[in-house]
Design a protein around this motif. Structure first.
Motif, short mmCIF file in Angstrom:
data_model
loop_
_atom_site.label_atom_id
_atom_site.label_comp_id
_atom_site.label_asym_id
_atom_site.label_seq_id
_atom_site.Cartn_x
_atom_site.Cartn_y
_atom_site.Cartn_z
N LEU A 169 0.87 -1.17 0.00
CA LEU A 169 0.00 0.00 0.00
C LEU A 169 0.90 1.23 0.00
O LEU A 169 1.88 1.28 0.75
N ILE A 170 0.60 2.19 -0.85
CA ILE A 170 1.40 3.41 -0.94
C ILE A 170 0.62 4.53 -0.26
O ILE A 170 -0.38 5.02 -0.80
N PRO A 171 1.01 4.93 0.96
CA PRO A 171 0.27 5.99 1.67
C PRO A 171 0.45 7.34 0.94
O PRO A 171 1.56 7.86 0.84
N THR A 172 -0.64 7.87 0.44
CA THR A 172 -0.58 9.04 -0.44
C THR A 172 -1.52 10.13 0.05
O THR A 172 -2.68 9.87 0.36
N LEU B 244 -4.81 15.94 -7.20
CA LEU B 244 -6.03 15.21 -6.86
C LEU B 244 -5.85 14.50 -5.54
O LEU B 244 -4.76 13.97 -5.24
N SER B 245 -6.90 14.49 -4.74
CA SER B 245 -6.88 13.84 -3.44
C SER B 245 -8.26 13.25 -3.16
O SER B 245 -9.21 13.49 -3.91
N VAL B 246 -8.36 12.49 -2.07
CA VAL B 246 -9.63 11.88 -1.69
C VAL B 246 -10.26 12.73 -0.59
O VAL B 246 -9.64 12.98 0.44
N ALA C 21 -4.76 4.98 0.51
CA ALA C 21 -3.88 3.89 0.10
C ALA C 21 -3.97 3.68 -1.40
O ALA C 21 -5.04 3.41 -1.93
N TRP C 22 -2.85 3.79 -2.06
CA TRP C 22 -2.71 3.50 -3.48
C TRP C 22 -2.15 2.09 -3.60
O TRP C 22 -1.13 1.77 -2.98
N ALA C 23 -2.82 1.23 -4.34
CA ALA C 23 -2.37 -0.15 -4.50
C ALA C 23 -1.03 -0.20 -5.21
O ALA C 23 -0.82 0.47 -6.23
N GLY C 24 -0.11 -1.01 -4.69
CA GLY C 24 1.22 -1.08 -5.29
C GLY C 24 1.82 -2.47 -5.28
O GLY C 24 1.27 -3.41 -4.67
N LEU C 25 2.94 -2.60 -5.96
CA LEU C 25 3.77 -3.80 -5.97
C LEU C 25 5.18 -3.39 -5.59
O LEU C 25 5.60 -2.26 -5.85
N TRP C 26 5.93 -4.31 -5.00
CA TRP C 26 7.31 -4.00 -4.64
C TRP C 26 8.21 -5.21 -4.88
O TRP C 26 7.73 -6.34 -4.96
N THR C 27 9.49 -4.94 -4.98
CA THR C 27 10.46 -6.03 -5.13
C THR C 27 11.82 -5.53 -4.69
O THR C 27 12.02 -4.35 -4.41
N PRO D 242 -4.57 6.27 -10.27
CA PRO D 242 -4.13 5.27 -9.31
C PRO D 242 -5.30 4.43 -8.81
O PRO D 242 -6.44 4.92 -8.72
N VAL D 243 -5.04 3.17 -8.50
CA VAL D 243 -6.04 2.31 -7.88
C VAL D 243 -6.11 2.69 -6.40
O VAL D 243 -5.18 2.43 -5.63
N ILE D 244 -7.19 3.36 -6.02
CA ILE D 244 -7.37 3.84 -4.65
C ILE D 244 -8.18 2.80 -3.87
O ILE D 244 -9.27 2.42 -4.29
N LEU D 245 -7.62 2.34 -2.76
CA LEU D 245 -8.26 1.31 -1.95
C LEU D 245 -8.80 1.92 -0.66
O LEU D 245 -8.07 2.58 0.08
N ASP D 246 -10.07 1.70 -0.39
CA ASP D 246 -10.64 2.13 0.88
C ASP D 246 -10.17 1.20 2.00
O ASP D 246 -9.77 0.06 1.73
N PRO D 247 -10.18 1.68 3.25
CA PRO D 247 -9.62 0.90 4.36
C PRO D 247 -10.13 -0.53 4.45
O PRO D 247 -9.36 -1.45 4.80
N GLN D 248 -11.39 -0.78 4.15
CA GLN D 248 -11.92 -2.13 4.26
C GLN D 248 -11.34 -3.07 3.20
O GLN D 248 -11.51 -4.29 3.30
#
Length: 214
Positions: free
Chosen positions: A98-101, A119-121, A128-134, A162-168
């Motif tokens: 999750l990318i805190p934005t 842009l903001s929510v 939280a912006w959905a992310g991948l890491w490596t 960005p894919v914005i994910l709600d807390p749930q």
């Protein structure tokens, strides 16, 4: 595609996500750009950790004569490629994050005269912006943000978002099988997005990238 964002304040992020500081963390600028340090929240054992990583998966390129060039950061991952190009990471829950934005920016206007639109929510000062890491050989720990279609009402700003994910939905993104994630491949409701059109030029002189916490 998004290549300018502001991360959330560290202490607020720790409280919001119920995370602890990970092994890789140093305070850095609030404004984040590709190939610069940003913050991500990921699973570590039974809990969440906040870590600093470089924004963008490194891609090695070669010049016209076949000479190796400096790697370039791939800072966005298309959702429709999660099952193909990005599958080696997206299919592994431990490689998601999750990318805190606080907000993200897009370039708007005529070429050469583009300005920043942020842009903001509305109901989430940090989202939280959905992310991948490596872990990369070039830059160490790196991350990329997942993108999807933008709401039609905001398409004049950009056709993707960005894919914005709600807390749930945070836990689902971090733990569920890949096939369960496709429910998030949808535009985020435009009525929940705050748009701030500015006169600030999109292209800046080097060294004027924005505010810092330091």
């Amino acid at each position: 595609m998004c290549n300018r964002a502001e991360r959330g304040d560290t202490q607020k992020v720790l409280q919001l996500f119920g995370a602890r500081i990970g092994a890789r963390f140093n305070e850095g600028p609030l404004e984040v750009h590709p190939k610069s340090p940003g913050s991500v929240v990921r699973m570590d054992g039974d809990g969440l950790v906040l870590e600093q990583m470089t924004w963008g998966f490194p891609v090695s390129l070669r010049g016209k004569s076949g000479q190796p060039l400096k790697p370039k950061p791939v800072n966005n991952a298309r959702f429709d490629k999660l099952g193909s190009f990005w599958k080696r990471w997206s299919a592994e829950p431990r490689q998601r994050c999750l990318i805190p934005t606080a907000r993200f920016a897009e370039a708007v206007g005529e070429p050469g005269r583009m300005t920043e639109t942020w842009l903001s929510v509305k109901d989430q000062p940090i989202f939280a912006w959905a992310g991948l890491w490596t872990q990369s050989d070039e830059w160490g720990a790196v991350y990329t943000g997942v993108m999807t279609d933008n709401a039609p009402e905001l398409a004049d700003i950009h056709d993707r978002s960005p894919v914005i994910l709600d807390p749930q939905d945070w836990n689902t993104w971090l733990t569920a099988p890949l096939e369960d994630l496709y429910q998030f491949d949808r535009p985020y409701p435009a009525e929940r997005i705050s748009v701030d059109h500015t006169d600030a030029p999109w292209f800046r002189k080097k060294g004027t990238e924005g505010p810092s916490l330091l």
